[in-house]
Write a protein that holds these residues in place. Structure first.
Motif, short mmCIF file in Angstrom:
data_model
loop_
_atom_site.label_atom_id
_atom_site.label_comp_id
_atom_site.label_asym_id
_atom_site.label_seq_id
_atom_site.Cartn_x
_atom_site.Cartn_y
_atom_site.Cartn_z
N LYS A 30 -62.40 -58.22 1.66
CA LYS A 30 -62.95 -59.52 0.70
C LYS A 30 -63.85 -58.72 -0.14
CE LYS A 30 -63.39 -63.64 3.47
NZ LYS A 30 -64.23 -64.43 4.47
N THR A 31 -64.65 -57.88 0.08
CA THR A 31 -65.56 -57.17 -0.69
C THR A 31 -64.95 -56.31 -1.76
OG1 THR A 31 -67.13 -56.80 1.12
CG2 THR A 31 -67.48 -55.60 -0.93
N ILE A 32 -63.64 -55.90 -1.55
CA ILE A 32 -63.23 -55.15 -2.79
C ILE A 32 -62.16 -56.04 -3.64
CG2 ILE A 32 -63.11 -52.82 -1.64
CD1 ILE A 32 -60.15 -53.21 -0.83
N GLY A 33 -62.18 -57.16 -3.34
CA GLY A 33 -61.66 -58.43 -4.03
C GLY A 33 -60.12 -58.59 -3.58
N ILE A 34 -59.90 -58.60 -2.16
CA ILE A 34 -58.59 -58.99 -1.85
C ILE A 34 -58.95 -60.46 -1.34
CG2 ILE A 34 -56.72 -58.69 -0.01
CD1 ILE A 34 -57.20 -56.21 -2.03
N SER A 35 -57.79 -61.46 -1.62
CA SER A 35 -57.83 -62.85 -1.16
C SER A 35 -56.42 -63.15 -0.72
CB SER A 35 -58.22 -63.76 -2.03
OG SER A 35 -57.47 -63.49 -3.40
N GLU A 36 -55.44 -62.50 -1.40
CA GLU A 36 -54.03 -62.71 -0.99
C GLU A 36 -53.57 -62.22 0.54
OE1 GLU A 36 -49.91 -62.02 -2.99
OE2 GLU A 36 -51.41 -61.75 -4.19
N ASN A 37 -53.03 -62.91 1.24
CA ASN A 37 -52.66 -62.33 2.50
C ASN A 37 -53.83 -61.61 3.40
OD1 ASN A 37 -49.85 -63.18 2.13
ND2 ASN A 37 -49.41 -61.13 0.99
N LEU A 38 -55.03 -62.24 3.11
CA LEU A 38 -56.01 -61.48 3.71
C LEU A 38 -56.14 -61.41 5.07
CD1 LEU A 38 -58.95 -60.39 3.11
CD2 LEU A 38 -59.95 -63.00 3.54
N GLU A 50 -80.18 -61.15 -9.84
CA GLU A 50 -79.80 -62.58 -9.41
C GLU A 50 -78.23 -63.03 -9.12
OE1 GLU A 50 -82.43 -63.26 -12.44
OE2 GLU A 50 -83.42 -61.92 -10.81
N ASP A 51 -77.66 -62.06 -9.73
CA ASP A 51 -76.12 -62.40 -9.48
C ASP A 51 -75.52 -62.70 -8.11
OD1 ASP A 51 -75.29 -62.72 -12.13
OD2 ASP A 51 -74.63 -60.30 -12.34
N ASP A 52 -75.10 -63.82 -7.87
CA ASP A 52 -74.57 -63.95 -6.55
C ASP A 52 -73.19 -63.67 -6.61
OD1 ASP A 52 -73.99 -67.01 -4.34
OD2 ASP A 52 -74.42 -64.98 -3.86
N VAL A 53 -72.52 -62.75 -6.31
CA VAL A 53 -71.26 -61.97 -6.57
C VAL A 53 -70.51 -61.58 -5.21
CG1 VAL A 53 -71.59 -61.14 -8.90
CG2 VAL A 53 -72.40 -59.55 -6.86
N GLY A 54 -71.19 -61.56 -4.29
CA GLY A 54 -70.37 -61.38 -3.05
C GLY A 54 -69.95 -62.57 -2.60
N PRO A 101 -75.77 -56.18 -4.22
CA PRO A 101 -74.58 -56.98 -4.71
C PRO A 101 -74.44 -56.61 -6.17
CG PRO A 101 -76.65 -58.39 -4.47
CD PRO A 101 -76.70 -57.12 -3.64
N GLU A 102 -75.36 -55.81 -7.19
CA GLU A 102 -75.02 -55.68 -8.38
C GLU A 102 -73.83 -54.32 -8.29
OE1 GLU A 102 -77.94 -54.67 -6.45
OE2 GLU A 102 -78.22 -52.81 -6.41
N ILE A 103 -73.92 -53.73 -7.16
CA ILE A 103 -72.86 -52.85 -7.17
C ILE A 103 -71.31 -53.35 -6.93
CG2 ILE A 103 -71.55 -51.09 -5.83
CD1 ILE A 103 -74.47 -49.82 -5.17
N ILE A 104 -71.42 -54.58 -6.37
CA ILE A 104 -70.12 -55.30 -6.41
C ILE A 104 -69.78 -55.91 -7.77
CG2 ILE A 104 -68.81 -57.21 -5.46
CD1 ILE A 104 -70.66 -56.93 -2.99
N CYS A 105 -70.71 -56.35 -8.49
CA CYS A 105 -70.60 -56.73 -9.76
C CYS A 105 -70.29 -55.81 -10.71
CB CYS A 105 -72.21 -57.44 -10.23
SG CYS A 105 -72.06 -57.99 -11.88
#
Ligand code: CO
Length: 170
Positions: free
Chosen positions: A106-114, A164-168, A144-148
């Protein structure tokens, strides 16, 4: 000892890692599923497991018997299954491992077929690799800034990264 830098086929690696494993991947699937569903009632029925894992009741019975011979489940009459203390410990580990992998994806951005991706990966990582992925998850949560920045790097986010970014992804 095997040569660490030698290449093997996938099957070859599986055979090598199986030497250190108590359970096959199939048995791990069952134990994880039993553990997931134990919490509510303290036991689970064969029929429920076979539904949850989309297998025939006869296959579920066979697998549960294998887990029983390894002292992980208590399988008595009426198709009711309890986990032993050892089974609970192992099941907890399997569920944690699942969650670590899922969170990483999820963190690296996978949502399909998780779910499928998680299920395919989880059986084949070492405890050491799991530990490091867990650290990475925790690190990313703290930053979270690194994920952003990572999202920007991938080109899917044009916004500036602030504290303040809620990116996770939740
Ligand atoms: Co799993």
């Amino acid at each position: 000892m095997r040569d660490q830098d030698a290449f093997y086929t996938v099957r070859g690696y599986q055979l090598l890692s199986q030497r250190d494993k108590l359970l096959t991947s199939g048995m791990e699937d069952y134990l994880e599923m039993i553990y997931r569903n134990m919490e509510k009632e303290g036991y689970i029925r064969i029929s429920a497991i076979s539904q949850l894992l989309n297998v025939k009741p006869s296959s579920a019975t066979k697998m549960v018997q294998k887990l029983a011979t390894r002292g992980l489940v208590d399988y008595q009459k009426y198709g009711i299954i309890f986990l032993t203390e050892e089974g609970k410990r192992y099941g907890k580990f399997l569920l944690e491992r699942h969650n670590v992998i899922e969170k990483f994806l999820k963190t690296i951005g996978i949502s399909e077929n998780l779910l499928a991706e998680t299920e395919l990966i989880e059986h084949n990582i070492s405890k050491n690799t799991m530990k490091h992925i867990d650290w990475l998850n925790q690190f990313m949560e703290l930053h979270p800034e690194i994920i952003c920045e990572f999202k920007k790097f991938k080109g899917i986010s044009k916004t500036e990264c602030t504290d303040e970014d809620d990116v996770g992804e939740k």
